[in-house]
Enzyme design. Structure first.
Site, short mmCIF file in Angstrom:
data_model
loop_
_atom_site.label_atom_id
_atom_site.label_comp_id
_atom_site.label_asym_id
_atom_site.label_seq_id
_atom_site.Cartn_x
_atom_site.Cartn_y
_atom_site.Cartn_z
N HIS A 184 4.34 -2.16 1.28
CA HIS A 184 3.07 -2.60 1.80
C HIS A 184 2.25 -1.35 2.01
O HIS A 184 2.62 -0.40 2.71
CB HIS A 184 2.95 -3.47 2.93
CG HIS A 184 3.43 -4.83 2.51
ND1 HIS A 184 3.00 -5.79 1.93
CD2 HIS A 184 4.74 -5.12 3.16
CE1 HIS A 184 3.61 -6.85 2.05
NE2 HIS A 184 4.83 -6.50 2.48
N HIS A 234 5.42 5.88 5.43
CA HIS A 234 6.66 6.25 4.22
C HIS A 234 7.95 6.30 4.80
O HIS A 234 9.06 6.90 4.57
CB HIS A 234 6.31 7.77 3.88
CG HIS A 234 5.32 7.92 2.84
ND1 HIS A 234 4.10 7.69 3.43
CD2 HIS A 234 5.19 7.77 1.61
CE1 HIS A 234 3.16 7.70 2.26
NE2 HIS A 234 3.91 8.14 1.29
NI NI Z 1 6.51 -7.80 2.94
#
Ligand code: NI
Length: 139
Positions: free
Chosen positions: A41, A80
């Site tokens: 995401h 990250h």
């Molecule tokens: Ni998710």
């Protein structure tokens, strides 16, 4: 009372999985979000500090200061990263938006010296977000 917001973004991957449930139960509850190797995401975080205006600076909080508190305690730890594996303060926690939001609150709470931490809001997608205002918020 004034409310000052700093926004920050980070990208992270996660897998929704409750270790106390069976493989089948996890699949049933979390569906695609239970994908074994996770998924990613682009998160948007909003941190709100409440307080009165400092008559000397005209600020509730210096946003440069708030920016570096967020960067140091949250973004540098999560950006990250795989939230199930790479983040010490997420170990053993199912990384739903709810649980990440509470973990971010706990990271920031007590570190803000001007004003008071009022709210942490985490957008996991454009349409889905979670807001936390602490356990026993006095506001
Ligand atoms: Ni998710």
């Amino acid at each position: 009372m004034l409310y000052v917001t700093r926004r920050a973004i980070f990208s992270a991957s996660h897998r929704l999985n409750n270790e106390n449930l069976s493989e089948e139960e996890n699949k049933e509850i979390f569906d695609k979000c239970n994908n074994y190797h996770g998924h990613g995401h682009n998160y948007t975080l909003e941190v709100v500090v409440a307080g009165e205006v400092n008559p000397v600076t005209g600020y509730v909080i210096d946003l440069k200061v708030l920016k570096s508190i967020i960067e140091e305690n949250v973004i540098s730890k999560l950006d990250h990263k795989h939230l199930n594996h790479d983040v010490d303060f997420m170990k053993g926690i199912n990384p739903t938006a709810e649980n990440i939001t509470v973990a971010i609150w706990d990271r920031l709470n007590g570190k803000i010296n001007e004003g008071k931490l009022y709210s942490v809001k985490l957008y996991e997608t454009e349409n889905n977000y979670v807001e936390y205002r602490g356990e026993a918020n006095e506001f």
